[in-house]
Scaffold this motif. Structure first.
Motif, PDB file in Angstrom:
ATOM      1  N   SER A  29       0.931  -2.559   6.242  1.00 56.84           N
ATOM      2  CA  SER A  29       1.114  -1.743   5.041  1.00 56.84           C
ATOM      3  C   SER A  29       0.810  -2.587   3.803  1.00 56.84           C
ATOM      4  O   SER A  29       0.782  -3.818   3.861  1.00 56.84           O
ATOM      5  N   THR A  30       0.638  -1.896   2.692  1.00 59.28           N
ATOM      6  CA  THR A  30       0.346  -2.625   1.447  1.00 59.28           C
ATOM      7  C   THR A  30       1.554  -3.439   0.999  1.00 59.28           C
ATOM      8  O   THR A  30       1.393  -4.530   0.458  1.00 59.28           O
ATOM      9  N   ALA A  31       2.769  -2.941   1.232  1.00 59.91           N
ATOM     10  CA  ALA A  31       3.967  -3.711   0.858  1.00 59.91           C
ATOM     11  C   ALA A  31       4.062  -4.988   1.692  1.00 59.91           C
ATOM     12  O   ALA A  31       4.353  -6.069   1.167  1.00 59.91           O
ATOM     13  N   LYS A  34       1.499  -7.463   0.423  1.00 58.61           N
ATOM     14  CA  LYS A  34       1.948  -8.187  -0.770  1.00 58.61           C
ATOM     15  C   LYS A  34       2.902  -9.316  -0.380  1.00 58.61           C
ATOM     16  O   LYS A  34       2.793 -10.426  -0.894  1.00 58.61           O
ATOM     17  N   GLU A  60       1.459   3.384  -4.287  1.00 58.84           N
ATOM     18  CA  GLU A  60       2.663   3.331  -3.471  1.00 58.84           C
ATOM     19  C   GLU A  60       2.337   2.625  -2.154  1.00 58.84           C
ATOM     20  O   GLU A  60       1.182   2.440  -1.818  1.00 58.84           O
ATOM     21  N   ASP A  61       3.375   2.275  -1.425  1.00 56.04           N
ATOM     22  CA  ASP A  61       3.164   1.633  -0.137  1.00 56.04           C
ATOM     23  C   ASP A  61       2.337   2.548   0.768  1.00 56.04           C
ATOM     24  O   ASP A  61       2.625   3.735   0.891  1.00 56.04           O
ATOM     25  N   SER A  62       1.298   1.981   1.362  1.00 54.18           N
ATOM     26  CA  SER A  62       0.396   2.759   2.214  1.00 54.18           C
ATOM     27  C   SER A  62       0.088   1.983   3.486  1.00 54.18           C
ATOM     28  O   SER A  62       0.083   0.749   3.477  1.00 54.18           O
TER      29      SER A  62
END
Length: 79
Positions: A29-31, A34, A60-62
């Protein structure tokens, strides 16, 4: 099948990372991405930047599919 994702960094993000591109195992996920980037490049924690997944801004988180391209974009300015 490879589970890598491709990262491209632009502007001051690339300068702080010391590279303009890299490949990482897909964190899912993108979160999570990061968090992975913050672990590898702690200087990014203090910087504002946006993510674009396959050239589309993500706010948003994806989820991240294997093989996607993620761009790290510094804040835009201009009039």
């Amino acid at each position: 099948m490879s589970n890598l994702i491709h990262i491209k960094a632009f502007g001051m993000i690339a300068e702080k990372m010391g590279k303009v591109s890299l490949e990482l195992e897909n964190p899912g996920s993108t979160a999570a991405l990061k968090n992975e980037l913050f672990a590898q490049f702690p200087v990014l924690k203090s910087m504002k930047f946006s993510l674009a997944v396959n050239k589309k801004l993500v706010m948003e988180d994806s989820e991240l599919a294997p093989g996607v391209e993620v761009a790290l974009l510094p804040p835009f300015s201009g009039g």
